[in-house]
Design a protein around this motif. Structure first.
Motif, PDB file in Angstrom:
ATOM      1  N   GLY A  58      -7.131 -37.243 -24.270  1.00  0.00           N
ATOM      2  CA  GLY A  58      -8.487 -36.891 -23.879  1.00  0.00           C
ATOM      3  C   GLY A  58      -9.356 -38.062 -23.451  1.00  0.00           C
ATOM      4  N   PHE A  59      -8.762 -39.242 -23.313  1.00  0.00           N
ATOM      5  CA  PHE A  59      -9.550 -40.413 -22.929  1.00  0.00           C
ATOM      6  C   PHE A  59      -9.360 -40.782 -21.456  1.00  0.00           C
ATOM      7  N   ALA A  60     -10.420 -41.329 -20.871  1.00  0.00           N
ATOM      8  CA  ALA A  60     -10.341 -41.878 -19.514  1.00  0.00           C
ATOM      9  C   ALA A  60     -11.202 -43.135 -19.469  1.00  0.00           C
ATOM     10  N   ILE A  61     -10.848 -44.058 -18.560  1.00  0.00           N
ATOM     11  CA  ILE A  61     -11.625 -45.299 -18.443  1.00  0.00           C
ATOM     12  C   ILE A  61     -11.974 -45.623 -16.989  1.00  0.00           C
ATOM     13  N   PRO A  62     -12.839 -44.811 -16.387  1.00  0.00           N
ATOM     14  CA  PRO A  62     -13.249 -45.133 -15.022  1.00  0.00           C
ATOM     15  C   PRO A  62     -13.928 -46.507 -14.987  1.00  0.00           C
ATOM     16  N   LEU A  79     -18.045 -35.728 -24.055  1.00  0.00           N
ATOM     17  CA  LEU A  79     -18.390 -34.515 -23.310  1.00  0.00           C
ATOM     18  C   LEU A  79     -18.416 -33.281 -24.198  1.00  0.00           C
ATOM     19  N   GLN A  80     -19.307 -32.380 -23.818  1.00  0.00           N
ATOM     20  CA  GLN A  80     -19.402 -31.108 -24.529  1.00  0.00           C
ATOM     21  C   GLN A  80     -18.189 -30.232 -24.241  1.00  0.00           C
ATOM     22  N   HIS A  81     -17.765 -30.251 -22.971  1.00  0.00           N
ATOM     23  CA  HIS A  81     -16.610 -29.453 -22.556  1.00  0.00           C
ATOM     24  C   HIS A  81     -15.608 -30.349 -21.841  1.00  0.00           C
ATOM     25  N   GLU A  84     -11.367 -31.654 -16.021  1.00  0.00           N
ATOM     26  CA  GLU A  84     -10.089 -31.955 -15.377  1.00  0.00           C
ATOM     27  C   GLU A  84     -10.050 -33.409 -14.943  1.00  0.00           C
ATOM     28  N   TRP A  85      -8.927 -34.057 -15.204  1.00  0.00           N
ATOM     29  CA  TRP A  85      -8.751 -35.456 -14.793  1.00  0.00           C
ATOM     30  C   TRP A  85      -7.258 -35.675 -14.779  1.00  0.00           C
ATOM     31  N   LYS A  86      -6.768 -36.453 -13.875  1.00  0.00           N
ATOM     32  CA  LYS A  86      -5.323 -36.719 -13.880  1.00  0.00           C
ATOM     33  C   LYS A  86      -5.017 -37.713 -14.999  1.00  0.00           C
ATOM     34  N   LYS A  91      -3.445 -33.689 -20.246  1.00  0.00           N
ATOM     35  CA  LYS A  91      -4.519 -33.039 -20.993  1.00  0.00           C
ATOM     36  C   LYS A  91      -5.850 -33.326 -20.302  1.00  0.00           C
ATOM     37  N   SER A  92      -6.814 -32.441 -20.482  1.00  0.00           N
ATOM     38  CA  SER A  92      -8.122 -32.690 -19.889  1.00  0.00           C
ATOM     39  C   SER A  92      -8.868 -33.734 -20.730  1.00  0.00           C
ATOM     40  N   VAL A  93     -10.010 -34.173 -20.209  1.00  0.00           N
ATOM     41  CA  VAL A  93     -10.695 -35.333 -20.776  1.00  0.00           C
ATOM     42  C   VAL A  93     -11.991 -34.946 -21.490  1.00  0.00           C
TER      43      VAL A  93
END
Lengths: 151, 105
Positions: A58-62, A79-81, A84-86, A91-93
């Motif tokens: 569930g993590f991303a680092i833009p 995030l509350q919800h 979608e992220w690759k 899994k979503s982020v």
């Protein structure tokens, strides 16, 4: 570099990745971290095009490396919800660390902290601890200690 | 002991470069390989591999699709290129596969 509590944004409601990056870019303009939220946003998107910054769990680092950034910053956005992220595990982020630096004028200490943050995200313990904290002051303190401690 | 040297590099040089390096070094420890990764990121070269280390390595692992500097250190060495994301996602599998590729050659 301390991560100010105002850079910890909890319960944020966005519908997708681009919405999140637009929101962060706007926030940076409000805080005076950039003069151009558009320029900053474009830089995030450009980096995502090279390859996605989605990780796993569930993590991303833009991140953005651009002269539109006035001072190096780290944001943590919860995030509350899920969005979608690759990602590596498909899994979503839900948890986003946003990093930004100036192309030429970012000092070694800041770069080292960003590097420490990136490697901290390899540790399950770090991710677990972040999830346990629900107060922006405490989160900012925890992250600052974890990634600024060994410089 | 299997002795691996390598270099990681990514587009911005901020996050994936150190992540891949650490992930591979940690996986190496767990698998009983000696792994040293040089990072060619925003901070300039970090954890630089010297000529002696290059010479004694069993092979060279390039975790990047970027331009790498100092490749002349690895003249006559077996060089394997791996996608940097795969190195972060599955570092142990990457090391095992590289080792078996080199040993099988």
């Amino acid at each position: 570099m301390e991560i100010p509590a105002r850079n910890i944004l909890l319960n944020i409601n966005v519908t997708d990745r681009d919405g999140l990056l637009r929101f962060i870019s706007k926030q940076c303009e409000i805080f005076g971290y950039t003069n151009s939220s558009k320029g900053l946003y474009d830089s995030f998107i450009q980096r995502e095009k090279e390859y996605s910054t989605g990780l796993q769990d569930g993590f991303a680092i833009p991140h953005a490396k651009t002269n539109f950034v006035k001072s190096a910053q780290i944001f943590y956005v919860r995030l509350q919800h899920p969005i979608e992220w690759k990602t590596y595990d498909d899994k979503s982020v839900t948890d986003v660390f946003v990093l930004m630096v100036n192309e030429s004028g970012t000092g070694k200490v800041h770069l080292k902290m960003l590097s420490n943050l990136a490697t901290a995200l390899l540790e399950d313990e770090f991710k677990k601890k972040i999830h346990e904290l629900n107060d922006s002051e405490k989160i900012s303190e925890y992250i600052t200690n974890e990634i600024g401690g060994n410089i | 002991m299997t002795n691996i040297v390598g270099i990681s590099a990514c587009p911005a040089g901020l996050a994936h470069t150190p992540m891949a390096a650490k992930a591979l070094e940690k996986a190496g420890e767990e698998l009983g390989y000696h792994v040293k990764m040089e990072q060619q990121g925003s901070m300039g070269p970090v954890n630089v591999i010297n000529q002696d280390e290059a010479d004694t390595a069993d092979f060279v692992l390039i975790a990047s699709d970027q331009k790498i500097t100092g490749m002349e250190r690895f003249k006559n060495k077996k060089i394997l290129r791996v996608d940097i994301n795969v190195c972060i996602k599955a570092p142990k599998a990457v090391l095992k596969k590289c080792v078996s590729t080199v040993e099988g050659a």
